[in-house]
Design a protein around this motif. Structure first.
Motif, PDB file in Angstrom:
ATOM      1  N   LYS A   1      -2.278  -0.854  -3.923  1.00 16.70           N
ATOM      2  CA  LYS A   1      -1.562   0.418  -3.742  1.00 16.70           C
ATOM      3  C   LYS A   1      -1.499   1.199  -5.053  1.00 16.70           C
ATOM      4  CE  LYS A   1       1.276  -1.176   0.067  1.00 16.70           C
ATOM      5  NZ  LYS A   1       2.617  -1.508   0.534  1.00 16.70           N
ATOM      6  N   MET A   2      -1.239   0.505  -6.139  1.00 21.02           N
ATOM      7  CA  MET A   2      -1.157   1.170  -7.434  1.00 21.02           C
ATOM      8  C   MET A   2      -2.523   1.722  -7.851  1.00 21.02           C
ATOM      9  SD  MET A   2       0.664   2.218  -9.918  1.00 21.02           S
ATOM     10  CE  MET A   2       2.188   1.341  -9.795  1.00 21.02           C
ATOM     11  N   ILE A   3      -3.572   0.961  -7.606  1.00 19.78           N
ATOM     12  CA  ILE A   3      -4.926   1.413  -7.956  1.00 19.78           C
ATOM     13  C   ILE A   3      -5.299   2.644  -7.137  1.00 19.78           C
ATOM     14  CG2 ILE A   3      -7.379   0.775  -7.874  1.00 19.78           C
ATOM     15  CD1 ILE A   3      -6.445  -2.110  -8.562  1.00 19.78           C
TER      16      ILE A   3
ATOM     17  N   VAL B   1      -6.122   6.406  -8.609  1.00 17.34           N
ATOM     18  CA  VAL B   1      -7.374   7.109  -8.286  1.00 17.34           C
ATOM     19  C   VAL B   1      -7.069   8.471  -7.667  1.00 17.34           C
ATOM     20  CG1 VAL B   1      -9.407   7.046  -6.783  1.00 17.34           C
ATOM     21  CG2 VAL B   1      -8.763   5.020  -8.081  1.00 17.34           C
ATOM     22  N   VAL B   2      -6.099   8.534  -6.762  1.00 18.69           N
ATOM     23  CA  VAL B   2      -5.725   9.812  -6.145  1.00 18.69           C
ATOM     24  C   VAL B   2      -5.202  10.778  -7.207  1.00 18.69           C
ATOM     25  CG1 VAL B   2      -4.064  10.903  -4.578  1.00 18.69           C
ATOM     26  CG2 VAL B   2      -5.333   8.887  -3.838  1.00 18.69           C
TER      27      VAL B   2
ATOM     28  N   ILE C   1     -15.357  -8.577  -7.104  1.00 19.76           N
ATOM     29  CA  ILE C   1     -14.172  -8.291  -7.905  1.00 19.76           C
ATOM     30  C   ILE C   1     -13.025  -7.788  -7.037  1.00 19.76           C
ATOM     31  CG2 ILE C   1     -14.704  -5.896  -8.476  1.00 19.76           C
ATOM     32  CD1 ILE C   1     -13.824  -6.636 -11.366  1.00 19.76           C
ATOM     33  N   LEU C   2     -13.354  -7.204  -5.877  1.00 22.31           N
ATOM     34  CA  LEU C   2     -12.318  -6.690  -4.979  1.00 22.31           C
ATOM     35  C   LEU C   2     -11.520  -7.810  -4.316  1.00 22.31           C
ATOM     36  CD1 LEU C   2     -14.291  -3.789  -3.322  1.00 22.31           C
ATOM     37  CD2 LEU C   2     -12.629  -3.650  -5.167  1.00 22.31           C
ATOM     38  N   LYS C   3     -12.033  -9.038  -4.369  1.00 24.99           N
ATOM     39  CA  LYS C   3     -11.327 -10.180  -3.784  1.00 24.99           C
ATOM     40  C   LYS C   3     -10.394 -10.864  -4.777  1.00 24.99           C
ATOM     41  CE  LYS C   3     -15.371 -11.302  -1.067  1.00 24.99           C
ATOM     42  NZ  LYS C   3     -16.374 -12.350  -0.835  1.00 24.99           N
ATOM     43  N   GLU C   4     -10.422 -10.431  -6.011  1.00 27.82           N
ATOM     44  CA  GLU C   4      -9.582 -11.057  -7.030  1.00 27.82           C
ATOM     45  C   GLU C   4      -8.111 -10.853  -6.696  1.00 27.82           C
ATOM     46  OE1 GLU C   4     -10.483 -12.877  -9.732  1.00 27.82           O
ATOM     47  OE2 GLU C   4     -12.551 -12.724  -9.018  1.00 27.82           O
ATOM     48  N   ASP C   5      -7.287 -11.793  -7.099  1.00 29.38           N
ATOM     49  CA  ASP C   5      -5.852 -11.740  -6.811  1.00 29.38           C
ATOM     50  C   ASP C   5      -5.190 -10.503  -7.424  1.00 29.38           C
ATOM     51  OD1 ASP C   5      -5.910 -14.085  -5.381  1.00 29.38           O
ATOM     52  OD2 ASP C   5      -5.424 -15.354  -7.118  1.00 29.38           O
ATOM     53  N   PHE C   6      -5.544 -10.191  -8.647  1.00 28.96           N
ATOM     54  CA  PHE C   6      -4.945  -9.032  -9.319  1.00 28.96           C
ATOM     55  C   PHE C   6      -5.230  -7.748  -8.542  1.00 28.96           C
ATOM     56  CE2 PHE C   6      -5.260  -5.443 -12.233  1.00 28.96           C
ATOM     57  CZ  PHE C   6      -3.998  -5.487 -12.811  1.00 28.96           C
ATOM     58  N   ILE C   7      -6.480  -7.572  -8.114  1.00 29.02           N
ATOM     59  CA  ILE C   7      -6.874  -6.366  -7.382  1.00 29.02           C
ATOM     60  C   ILE C   7      -6.161  -6.311  -6.033  1.00 29.02           C
ATOM     61  CG2 ILE C   7      -8.811  -5.098  -6.383  1.00 29.02           C
ATOM     62  CD1 ILE C   7      -8.930  -5.163  -9.401  1.00 29.02           C
ATOM     63  N   VAL C   8      -6.110  -7.412  -5.349  1.00 29.08           N
ATOM     64  CA  VAL C   8      -5.468  -7.445  -4.032  1.00 29.08           C
ATOM     65  C   VAL C   8      -3.980  -7.147  -4.155  1.00 29.08           C
ATOM     66  CG1 VAL C   8      -4.890  -8.959  -2.076  1.00 29.08           C
ATOM     67  CG2 VAL C   8      -7.191  -9.012  -3.056  1.00 29.08           C
ATOM     68  N   ARG C   9      -3.324  -7.705  -5.159  1.00 30.51           N
ATOM     69  CA  ARG C   9      -1.879  -7.491  -5.327  1.00 30.51           C
ATOM     70  C   ARG C   9      -1.545  -6.063  -5.735  1.00 30.51           C
ATOM     71  NH1 ARG C   9      -0.049 -11.294  -9.602  1.00 30.51           N
ATOM     72  NH2 ARG C   9      -2.242 -11.569  -9.967  1.00 30.51           N
ATOM     73  N   HIS C  10      -2.427  -5.397  -6.475  1.00 25.33           N
ATOM     74  CA  HIS C  10      -2.134  -4.059  -6.995  1.00 25.33           C
ATOM     75  C   HIS C  10      -2.977  -2.963  -6.338  1.00 25.33           C
ATOM     76  CE1 HIS C  10      -0.730  -6.772 -10.214  1.00 25.33           C
ATOM     77  NE2 HIS C  10       0.269  -5.913 -10.252  1.00 25.33           N
TER      78      HIS C  10
END
Length: 114
Positions: free
Chosen positions: A35-37, A41-42, A24-33
């Motif tokens: 920094k936001m994710i 989390v922080v 799931i970490l390779k998905e486009d949505f995850i890769v594009r966002h």
């Protein structure tokens, strides 16, 4: 051929092993966002830490308030005991018990003016 791979990829997208395996970490949505994710989390960790510190301080405030109530009660008890012991009749009784040869003045005190 491509449509079969896309369908297979979409089916794998929601499988339990796909998520746990890190696919799931390779998905486009995850890769594009990413920094936001990471920011979210922080912030979540900061909020959890802040709540923990707040709860500790509230417990400390409650403990100190209980201690303050106890000290106030003790001070009130000591004050009332001192007031009772400082009465003239109580002092005369203590003097008699101790065997001290003192007597209360029969005449009121005189005021001297210059």
């Amino acid at each position: 051929m491509e449509t079969k791979q896309k369908k297979k990829k979409k089916e794998n997208r929601f499988s339990f092993l796909y998520i746990l395996g890190g696919g799931i970490l390779k998905e486009d949505f995850i890769v594009r966002h990413t920094k936001m994710i990471v920011l979210v989390v922080v912030l979540i960790f900061i909020f959890i830490g802040n709540r923990y510190v707040c709860m500790q301080r509230l417990r400390e405030i409650d403990r100190l308030q209980q201690q303050l109530r106890d000290v106030r009660f003790e001070a009130l008890s000591i004050s009332s005991e001192l007031t009772g012991n400082s009465r003239q009749s109580q002092i005369e009784l203590l003097i008699e018990e101790q065997g001290i040869e003192l007597e209360a003045a029969k005449n009121p005190p005189y005021e001297l003016y210059k």
